[in-house]
Write a protein that holds these residues in place. Structure first.
Motif, PDB file in Angstrom:
ATOM      1  N   ASP A 295      40.649  27.248  48.477  1.00  0.00           N
ATOM      2  CA  ASP A 295      40.307  28.194  49.545  1.00  0.00           C
ATOM      3  C   ASP A 295      41.428  29.228  49.651  1.00  0.00           C
ATOM      4  O   ASP A 295      42.506  28.935  50.166  1.00  0.00           O
ATOM      5  CB  ASP A 295      40.125  27.464  50.876  1.00  0.00           C
ATOM      6  N   LEU A 296      41.153  30.427  49.164  1.00  0.00           N
ATOM      7  CA  LEU A 296      42.136  31.515  49.210  1.00  0.00           C
ATOM      8  C   LEU A 296      41.785  32.554  50.268  1.00  0.00           C
ATOM      9  O   LEU A 296      42.331  33.648  50.265  1.00  0.00           O
ATOM     10  CB  LEU A 296      42.233  32.196  47.842  1.00  0.00           C
ATOM     11  N   SER A 297      40.905  32.212  51.178  1.00  0.00           N
ATOM     12  CA  SER A 297      40.405  33.200  52.138  1.00  0.00           C
ATOM     13  C   SER A 297      41.492  33.735  53.054  1.00  0.00           C
ATOM     14  O   SER A 297      41.355  34.841  53.593  1.00  0.00           O
ATOM     15  CB  SER A 297      39.277  32.588  52.971  1.00  0.00           C
ATOM     16  N   GLY A 298      42.576  32.989  53.231  1.00  0.00           N
ATOM     17  CA  GLY A 298      43.645  33.448  54.108  1.00  0.00           C
ATOM     18  C   GLY A 298      44.889  33.896  53.373  1.00  0.00           C
ATOM     19  O   GLY A 298      45.955  34.019  53.985  1.00  0.00           O
ATOM     20  N   HIS A 299      44.765  34.164  52.065  1.00  0.00           N
ATOM     21  CA  HIS A 299      45.922  34.492  51.240  1.00  0.00           C
ATOM     22  C   HIS A 299      45.891  35.944  50.761  1.00  0.00           C
ATOM     23  O   HIS A 299      44.869  36.612  50.817  1.00  0.00           O
ATOM     24  CB  HIS A 299      45.976  33.588  50.005  1.00  0.00           C
ATOM     25  N   GLN A 300      47.041  36.385  50.246  1.00  0.00           N
ATOM     26  CA  GLN A 300      47.138  37.569  49.410  1.00  0.00           C
ATOM     27  C   GLN A 300      47.550  37.112  48.017  1.00  0.00           C
ATOM     28  O   GLN A 300      48.341  36.178  47.882  1.00  0.00           O
ATOM     29  CB  GLN A 300      48.184  38.562  49.930  1.00  0.00           C
ATOM     30  N   VAL A 301      47.011  37.780  46.997  1.00  0.00           N
ATOM     31  CA  VAL A 301      47.367  37.462  45.621  1.00  0.00           C
ATOM     32  C   VAL A 301      47.971  38.693  44.966  1.00  0.00           C
ATOM     33  O   VAL A 301      47.430  39.804  45.075  1.00  0.00           O
ATOM     34  CB  VAL A 301      46.135  37.001  44.812  1.00  0.00           C
ATOM     35  N   TYR A 302      49.107  38.494  44.292  1.00  0.00           N
ATOM     36  CA  TYR A 302      49.754  39.539  43.504  1.00  0.00           C
ATOM     37  C   TYR A 302      49.796  39.044  42.066  1.00  0.00           C
ATOM     38  O   TYR A 302      50.479  38.063  41.757  1.00  0.00           O
ATOM     39  CB  TYR A 302      51.170  39.812  44.017  1.00  0.00           C
ATOM     40  N   ALA A 303      49.022  39.703  41.191  1.00  0.00           N
ATOM     41  CA  ALA A 303      48.867  39.245  39.811  1.00  0.00           C
ATOM     42  C   ALA A 303      49.361  40.301  38.845  1.00  0.00           C
ATOM     43  O   ALA A 303      49.047  41.482  38.982  1.00  0.00           O
ATOM     44  CB  ALA A 303      47.399  38.924  39.524  1.00  0.00           C
ATOM     45  N   CYS A 304      50.097  39.859  37.834  1.00  0.00           N
ATOM     46  CA  CYS A 304      50.626  40.800  36.860  1.00  0.00           C
ATOM     47  C   CYS A 304      50.723  40.125  35.496  1.00  0.00           C
ATOM     48  O   CYS A 304      51.227  39.002  35.385  1.00  0.00           O
ATOM     49  CB  CYS A 304      52.004  41.292  37.285  1.00  0.00           C
ATOM     50  N   GLY A 305      50.223  40.814  34.478  1.00  0.00           N
ATOM     51  CA  GLY A 305      50.298  40.278  33.130  1.00  0.00           C
ATOM     52  C   GLY A 305      49.181  40.805  32.270  1.00  0.00           C
ATOM     53  O   GLY A 305      48.709  41.928  32.455  1.00  0.00           O
ATOM     54  N   ALA A 306      48.735  39.988  31.328  1.00  0.00           N
ATOM     55  CA  ALA A 306      47.705  40.393  30.383  1.00  0.00           C
ATOM     56  C   ALA A 306      46.412  40.747  31.107  1.00  0.00           C
ATOM     57  O   ALA A 306      46.031  40.072  32.064  1.00  0.00           O
ATOM     58  CB  ALA A 306      47.454  39.262  29.395  1.00  0.00           C
ATOM     59  N   PRO A 307      45.724  41.821  30.659  1.00  0.00           N
ATOM     60  CA  PRO A 307      44.491  42.233  31.335  1.00  0.00           C
ATOM     61  C   PRO A 307      43.472  41.118  31.478  1.00  0.00           C
ATOM     62  O   PRO A 307      42.825  40.989  32.519  1.00  0.00           O
ATOM     63  CB  PRO A 307      43.970  43.359  30.443  1.00  0.00           C
ATOM     64  N   ILE A 308      43.302  40.257  30.460  1.00  0.00           N
ATOM     65  CA  ILE A 308      42.308  39.197  30.544  1.00  0.00           C
ATOM     66  C   ILE A 308      42.648  38.209  31.655  1.00  0.00           C
ATOM     67  O   ILE A 308      41.755  37.700  32.350  1.00  0.00           O
ATOM     68  CB  ILE A 308      42.171  38.466  29.183  1.00  0.00           C
ATOM     69  N   MET A 309      43.928  37.937  31.875  1.00  0.00           N
ATOM     70  CA  MET A 309      44.332  37.039  32.953  1.00  0.00           C
ATOM     71  C   MET A 309      44.051  37.663  34.299  1.00  0.00           C
ATOM     72  O   MET A 309      43.505  37.017  35.207  1.00  0.00           O
ATOM     73  CB  MET A 309      45.817  36.684  32.819  1.00  0.00           C
ATOM     74  N   VAL A 310      44.416  38.947  34.450  1.00  0.00           N
ATOM     75  CA  VAL A 310      44.206  39.638  35.722  1.00  0.00           C
ATOM     76  C   VAL A 310      42.719  39.723  36.048  1.00  0.00           C
ATOM     77  O   VAL A 310      42.294  39.435  37.178  1.00  0.00           O
ATOM     78  CB  VAL A 310      44.847  41.041  35.674  1.00  0.00           C
ATOM     79  N   GLU A 311      41.910  40.097  35.064  1.00  0.00           N
ATOM     80  CA  GLU A 311      40.468  40.228  35.292  1.00  0.00           C
ATOM     81  C   GLU A 311      39.838  38.886  35.648  1.00  0.00           C
ATOM     82  O   GLU A 311      39.017  38.795  36.572  1.00  0.00           O
ATOM     83  CB  GLU A 311      39.806  40.806  34.039  1.00  0.00           C
ATOM     84  N   SER A 312      40.214  37.828  34.928  1.00  0.00           N
ATOM     85  CA  SER A 312      39.652  36.503  35.190  1.00  0.00           C
ATOM     86  C   SER A 312      40.054  36.005  36.563  1.00  0.00           C
ATOM     87  O   SER A 312      39.237  35.408  37.290  1.00  0.00           O
ATOM     88  CB  SER A 312      40.111  35.513  34.116  1.00  0.00           C
ATOM     89  N   ALA A 313      41.309  36.240  36.944  1.00  0.00           N
ATOM     90  CA  ALA A 313      41.785  35.786  38.238  1.00  0.00           C
ATOM     91  C   ALA A 313      41.038  36.474  39.376  1.00  0.00           C
ATOM     92  O   ALA A 313      40.576  35.816  40.318  1.00  0.00           O
ATOM     93  CB  ALA A 313      43.287  36.035  38.366  1.00  0.00           C
TER      94      ALA A 313
END
Length: 341
Positions: A295-313
């Protein structure tokens, strides 16, 4: 010919030349549209055309599909207006607080921290400083007008040279130079700061920091920025690599986990060999997040790296874990190969 671009829902307006992309015109006018690569590969600047028409310069199909384009979606970094246009885009507060500057710098150290990663430090001219937000990047200005982008791995509060993490891409115009002929005291010119990937200081939501490879660089800046500010926000870092050597600053992350009461560290490897003797997490790094935090409804996510990882996340966190779409902040590390595919 000059056209007028109107941004909804803010109502902000700016002028755009017929040979100028909408993103370039917005940046020139100080309007904070989100963006990352500026080359049509990462989709950070994607929005909707509500009125008027645009055509797109070459871009990646995965960043903007033909179906999305037919439905009125646009990559503003590649969009050329054909008249007055109304667009729908989420603006980024504070993205224009620090002016973009062109500056010379001197290479002070080149430290090889893995077989394919060098940590480069840059010294600015005397009495010069670069103001930036943790997570932003600079662009090196190379010969023939070519540019290469690298995130700043230093927190803005740190009184030290700028630090960059550079992965070797064999055949790369810039990285072959860094790993071959470049030496300390060489002069490099860059432009920055750039990008809208930076920590939102106006929130106290728990943060998931997600990195693959040298996507760790801006995440490092964010952690050290929050530490410098005395922030008590909860942070958990998931850093993914293929093998242990890809986590080239693992010891630093473990030290943070020991000294920062609000910080956890979860390293994840995806291509282990028997000789690695790894007892930690395995698999895809974003799936480790989903297993731990369904349950990530109350979170913020900061993602950085390969495009496939960012898109999938982004896809899976929003669809399966309830993460609000506007609480996913990302910087996909695109390469020249990504741009040409």
């Amino acid at each position: 010919m000059t056209f007028q671009i109107t941004v909804q829902p803010s109502g902000h307006q700016f002028s755009c030349e017929e040979d100028e992309t909408i993103l370039a015109a917005a940046m020139r006018a100080g309007v904070g549209l989100p963006y990352g690569c500026k080359n049509g590969a990462c989709s950070s600047c994607k929005g909707k055309v509500l009125a008027g028409s645009v055509t797109h310069k070459p871009h990646q199909e995965r960043a903007l599909s033909k179906e999305e384009e037919a439905a009125g979606m646009s990559l503003f970094c590649c969009a050329l207006a054909h008249g007055d246009v109304v667009i729908e885009a989420r603006e980024v507060a504070g993205s224009d607080d620090y002016p973009i500057r062109k500056m010379p710098s001197r290479v002070t150290t080149l430290e090889k921290v893995a077989s394919d990663v060098i940590v480069m430090t840059l010294q600015l001219p005397a009495n010069e400083t670069l103001k930036f937000r943790a997570g932003q990047y600079i662009e090196f200005m190379l010969k023939d007008g070519k540019r290469r982008s690298y995130s700043i791995a230093t927190a803005p509060e740190q009184d030290q040279p700028l630090t960059l993490h550079i992965r070797h891409l064999p055949g790369g115009l810039f990285t072959d130079q860094v790993f071959g002929s470049m030496k300390e005291r060489d002069i490099l010119r860059f432009e920055g700061p750039m990008g809208t990937f930076f920590v939102r200081d106006d929130s106290d939501k728990p943060m998931v920091l997600l990195a693959s490879g040298t996507g760790f660089a801006p995440i490092k800046a964010i952690v050290e920025h929050l530490r410098a500010r005395g922030s008590t926000r909860q942070m958990v870092l998931y850093w993914g690599g293929r093998r242990p050597q890809d986590l080239y600053m693992d010891a630093l992350c473990r030290a943070w986990a020991q000294t920062l009461p609000n910080f956890r560290y979860v390293p994840v490897l995806s291509d282990l060999q028997p000789a690695d003797h790894w007892a930690g997490r395995t698999g895809f790094v974003h799936q480790a997040v989903m297993a731990d935090l369904p349950d990530l409804s109350g979170h913020q996510v900061y993602a950085c790296g390969a495009p496939i990882m960012v898109e999938s996340a982004k896809r899976d966190f929003v669809a399966q874990c309830g993460l609000p779409d506007d609480e996913f902040y990302a910087d996909a590390f695109t390469t020249e190969a990504d741009l040409n595919n």
